[in-house]
Design a protein around this motif. Structure first.
Motif, PDB file in Angstrom:
ATOM      1  N   THR A   1      33.855 105.701 -52.420  1.00  0.00           N
ATOM      2  CA  THR A   1      34.542 105.202 -53.612  1.00  0.00           C
ATOM      3  C   THR A   1      35.328 103.930 -53.330  1.00  0.00           C
ATOM      4  OG1 THR A   1      34.778 107.478 -54.392  1.00  0.00           O
ATOM      5  CG2 THR A   1      36.151 105.810 -55.450  1.00  0.00           C
ATOM      6  N   LYS A   2      36.084 103.915 -52.240  1.00  0.00           N
ATOM      7  CA  LYS A   2      37.014 102.824 -51.967  1.00  0.00           C
ATOM      8  C   LYS A   2      36.432 101.705 -51.118  1.00  0.00           C
ATOM      9  CE  LYS A   2      40.723 103.029 -53.183  1.00  0.00           C
ATOM     10  NZ  LYS A   2      41.356 102.654 -54.456  1.00  0.00           N
ATOM     11  N   VAL A   3      35.360 102.003 -50.371  1.00  0.00           N
ATOM     12  CA  VAL A   3      34.848 101.014 -49.417  1.00  0.00           C
ATOM     13  C   VAL A   3      33.471 100.510 -49.795  1.00  0.00           C
ATOM     14  CG1 VAL A   3      34.246 100.576 -47.003  1.00  0.00           C
ATOM     15  CG2 VAL A   3      36.197 102.056 -47.550  1.00  0.00           C
TER      16      VAL A   3
ATOM     17  N   GLU B   1      23.854 112.363 -37.469  1.00  0.00           N
ATOM     18  CA  GLU B   1      24.034 112.951 -38.794  1.00  0.00           C
ATOM     19  C   GLU B   1      25.195 112.307 -39.546  1.00  0.00           C
ATOM     20  OE1 GLU B   1      24.400 117.237 -38.372  1.00  0.00           O
ATOM     21  OE2 GLU B   1      22.268 117.399 -38.906  1.00  0.00           O
ATOM     22  N   GLU B   2      25.085 112.302 -40.864  1.00  0.00           N
ATOM     23  CA  GLU B   2      26.177 111.786 -41.690  1.00  0.00           C
ATOM     24  C   GLU B   2      27.401 112.687 -41.512  1.00  0.00           C
ATOM     25  OE1 GLU B   2      27.248 110.625 -46.341  1.00  0.00           O
ATOM     26  OE2 GLU B   2      25.160 110.858 -45.707  1.00  0.00           O
ATOM     27  N   GLY B   3      28.504 112.064 -41.162  1.00  0.00           N
ATOM     28  CA  GLY B   3      29.736 112.818 -40.952  1.00  0.00           C
ATOM     29  C   GLY B   3      29.948 113.315 -39.544  1.00  0.00           C
ATOM     30  N   ASP B   4      29.049 113.010 -38.626  1.00  0.00           N
ATOM     31  CA  ASP B   4      29.191 113.463 -37.242  1.00  0.00           C
ATOM     32  C   ASP B   4      30.081 112.489 -36.474  1.00  0.00           C
ATOM     33  OD1 ASP B   4      29.055 114.377 -34.672  1.00  0.00           O
ATOM     34  OD2 ASP B   4      26.872 114.255 -34.479  1.00  0.00           O
ATOM     35  N   ILE B   5      31.326 112.884 -36.262  1.00  0.00           N
ATOM     36  CA  ILE B   5      32.283 112.033 -35.547  1.00  0.00           C
ATOM     37  C   ILE B   5      32.707 112.693 -34.239  1.00  0.00           C
ATOM     38  CG2 ILE B   5      33.128 110.922 -37.643  1.00  0.00           C
ATOM     39  CD1 ILE B   5      35.562 112.807 -37.509  1.00  0.00           C
ATOM     40  N   SER B   6      31.849 113.577 -33.729  1.00  0.00           N
ATOM     41  CA  SER B   6      32.198 114.353 -32.535  1.00  0.00           C
ATOM     42  C   SER B   6      32.092 113.552 -31.242  1.00  0.00           C
ATOM     43  CB  SER B   6      31.296 115.589 -32.431  1.00  0.00           C
ATOM     44  OG  SER B   6      29.928 115.199 -32.341  1.00  0.00           O
ATOM     45  N   GLY B   7      31.245 112.517 -31.229  1.00  0.00           N
ATOM     46  CA  GLY B   7      31.053 111.749 -30.011  1.00  0.00           C
ATOM     47  C   GLY B   7      32.156 110.746 -29.771  1.00  0.00           C
ATOM     48  N   LYS B   8      32.229 110.266 -28.521  1.00  0.00           N
ATOM     49  CA  LYS B   8      33.218 109.245 -28.191  1.00  0.00           C
ATOM     50  C   LYS B   8      32.849 107.920 -28.847  1.00  0.00           C
ATOM     51  CE  LYS B   8      35.674 107.218 -24.273  1.00  0.00           C
ATOM     52  NZ  LYS B   8      35.815 107.186 -22.785  1.00  0.00           N
ATOM     53  N   SER B   9      31.556 107.688 -29.007  1.00  0.00           N
ATOM     54  CA  SER B   9      31.071 106.500 -29.720  1.00  0.00           C
ATOM     55  C   SER B   9      30.009 106.942 -30.712  1.00  0.00           C
ATOM     56  CB  SER B   9      30.504 105.479 -28.729  1.00  0.00           C
ATOM     57  OG  SER B   9      29.439 106.051 -27.988  1.00  0.00           O
ATOM     58  N   PHE B  10      29.494 105.995 -31.473  1.00  0.00           N
ATOM     59  CA  PHE B  10      28.488 106.284 -32.495  1.00  0.00           C
ATOM     60  C   PHE B  10      28.961 107.370 -33.477  1.00  0.00           C
ATOM     61  CE2 PHE B  10      25.826 104.200 -29.319  1.00  0.00           C
ATOM     62  CZ  PHE B  10      25.042 103.369 -30.115  1.00  0.00           C
ATOM     63  N   LYS B  11      30.194 107.225 -33.948  1.00  0.00           N
ATOM     64  CA  LYS B  11      30.700 108.135 -34.973  1.00  0.00           C
ATOM     65  C   LYS B  11      30.180 107.663 -36.335  1.00  0.00           C
ATOM     66  CE  LYS B  11      35.089 108.759 -32.481  1.00  0.00           C
ATOM     67  NZ  LYS B  11      35.065 110.166 -32.126  1.00  0.00           N
ATOM     68  N   ARG B  12      29.572 108.552 -37.087  1.00  0.00           N
ATOM     69  CA  ARG B  12      29.052 108.174 -38.412  1.00  0.00           C
ATOM     70  C   ARG B  12      29.972 108.727 -39.500  1.00  0.00           C
ATOM     71  NH1 ARG B  12      23.433 107.649 -38.566  1.00  0.00           N
ATOM     72  NH2 ARG B  12      23.634 105.541 -39.435  1.00  0.00           N
ATOM     73  N   LEU B  13      30.402 107.858 -40.400  1.00  0.00           N
ATOM     74  CA  LEU B  13      31.243 108.285 -41.512  1.00  0.00           C
ATOM     75  C   LEU B  13      30.445 109.151 -42.479  1.00  0.00           C
ATOM     76  CD1 LEU B  13      33.259 105.041 -42.378  1.00  0.00           C
ATOM     77  CD2 LEU B  13      33.586 106.667 -40.518  1.00  0.00           C
ATOM     78  N   HIS B  14      31.152 109.953 -43.244  1.00  0.00           N
ATOM     79  CA  HIS B  14      30.564 110.715 -44.347  1.00  0.00           C
ATOM     80  C   HIS B  14      31.036 110.068 -45.640  1.00  0.00           C
ATOM     81  CE1 HIS B  14      29.462 113.932 -47.092  1.00  0.00           C
ATOM     82  NE2 HIS B  14      28.924 114.626 -46.095  1.00  0.00           N
ATOM     83  N   ARG B  15      30.108 109.818 -46.528  1.00  0.00           N
ATOM     84  CA  ARG B  15      30.460 109.079 -47.753  1.00  0.00           C
ATOM     85  C   ARG B  15      31.539 109.781 -48.570  1.00  0.00           C
ATOM     86  NH1 ARG B  15      24.562 109.137 -50.234  1.00  0.00           N
ATOM     87  NH2 ARG B  15      24.083 109.530 -48.030  1.00  0.00           N
ATOM     88  N   TRP B  16      31.577 111.122 -48.514  1.00  0.00           N
ATOM     89  CA  TRP B  16      32.550 111.876 -49.310  1.00  0.00           C
ATOM     90  C   TRP B  16      33.689 112.420 -48.454  1.00  0.00           C
ATOM     91  CZ3 TRP B  16      31.310 109.833 -53.455  1.00  0.00           C
ATOM     92  CH2 TRP B  16      30.003 109.778 -53.942  1.00  0.00           C
TER      93      TRP B  16
END
Length: 382
Positions: free
Chosen positions: A265-267, A293-308
């Protein structure tokens, strides 16, 4: 009439923009990093139409700053009358949980102490100090914070709180420590003698508790009217956030969570496509861009945001930047600016490296949060 402010560790000037938005007049700035200076100059010219000579920027170490140097630039007796404020966020890697934890012994860590000494030397009417949450989390850093607050306690009443930008409608989970202070003479004139004595007792109690143990509820010491938005309070824990999902899927938007907290929404809305710095992005080079995967921020790098969901803390170093929720690439510079709630009119110059652009923007205080803090200070001064 706008109140005058001196800005130290200005960076790209995001804290300054927040105070300007609250009708403070930032009359002088200080920065030593060449990339930050370049970003500050270019961005403020685009945003406000201000030229270098109008910005009164002192390029050099805070250790070189003298009252006479500032007085020559701004005139009007502001320094002599103490009718001004000081704001600044000293470099924080030495207190960060992600850093080396060198604390006050580190090259960056010692600058926080120099900043406090400068406040005591200049004696502004009010001040704001921003740093990482780590300054109050670890015992050795808490002891140092207690020492700094004790130094300030002779002339100032202060209040300390950890604020999360997520709780102010900014789609970013970013916790930072803020210290605000006011001259005791102003507290006396505003609240009276009895209140001054009670606040002084509370301040000394806070200092002693910092020395002894980890404080479970820092807010119990608060007397300042910190900004607060009930709609977003405890947002990280209060709402049922969507979990990870396959890259390339189309997850439904939750209807029970305020839309201001979604990066989609904001970005990532359509209005961003034609803005400056939207094409500033690292080229894709890894298969990970299409497998994380979308929303997978578990790694030290390559964190993917989740749109919601909201973004993790924007704190980028070298080439590491979060991934777009549904496109096979890292975020753009403009997208990071929006995560930091920077006005769309603010731009960075082309002759900065991509790494410098990301580091410069992620180094600052989210503008919307800075504005809320400045408005609370303004209300108290009134």
């Amino acid at each position: 009439m706008a109140r005058s402010v001196l800005s130290f560790f200005t960076g790209a000037g995001l804290l300054d923009i927040g105070f300007r938005s609250a009708n403070f007049d930032v009359v002088w700035h200080n920065e030593i990093n060449p990339d930050f200076i370049k970003a500050f100059m270019y961005g403020h010219e685009k945003l406000y139409g201000l030229e270098k000579k109008e910005l009164n920027l002192f390029e050099g170490s805070i250790e070189s700053v003298r009252k006479s140097v500032i007085s020559e630039k701004i005139g009007t007796g502001i320094i002599q009358s103490s009718e001004f404020g000081i704001i600044g966020g000293p470099p924080c890697p030495d207190f960060s949980n992600a850093g080396r934890n060198l604390g006050q012994a580190g090259e960056n860590g010692k600058l926080t102490g120099i900043f406090v000494d400068l406040i005591n030397d200049f004696l502004p009417k009010f001040f704001t100090l921003e740093n990482v949450k780590g300054l109050i989390q670890k015992s050795n850093h808490r002891n140092y914070l207690a020492e700094l607050l004790y130094k300030l306690s002779k002339e100032y009443c202060f209040d300390v709180r950890v604020l999360n930008s997520l709780e102010f409608g900014i789609p970013q989970d970013r916790e930072r420590l803020f210290v605000v202070g006011f001259r005791k003479s102003h507290i006396f004139d505003t609240l009276g003698y009895a209140s001054l004595i009670e606040i002084e007792k509370s301040n000394l109690h806070l200092i002693n508790e910092l020395k002894k143990k980890k404080i479970k509820n820092l807010n119990s010491f608060n007397w300042f009217d910190w900004p607060n938005n009930p709609s977003f309070q405890h947002a990280r824990e209060k709402f049922s956030w969507p979990q990870t999902g396959p890259y390339g899927d189309d997850p439904m938007m939750p209807i029970t969570i305020p839309s201001d907290l979604f990066v989609e929404t904001k970005v990532f809305n359509a209005s961003i496509e034609n803005l400056a710095n939207q094409q500033d992005v690292f080229k894709a080079y890894s298969d990970k861009f299409m497998t994380i995967e979308e929303g997978d921020i578990s790694g030290k790098s390559f964190k993917r945001l989740h749109r919601w969901r909201f973004s993790p803390t924007a704190a980028y170093g070298n080439n590491e930047v979060h991934l777009h929720p549904y496109k096979p690439r890292r975020l753009s510079v403009r997208e990071v600016m929006r995560i930091q709630s920077v006005p769309d009119e603010f731009e960075l110059p082309e002759n900065m490296s991509l790494s410098s652009k990301f580091k410069t923007i992620s180094n600052g205080v989210p503008v919307k949060l800075a504005t809320e803090i400045a408005l609370s200070i303004s209300r108290f001064l009134d």
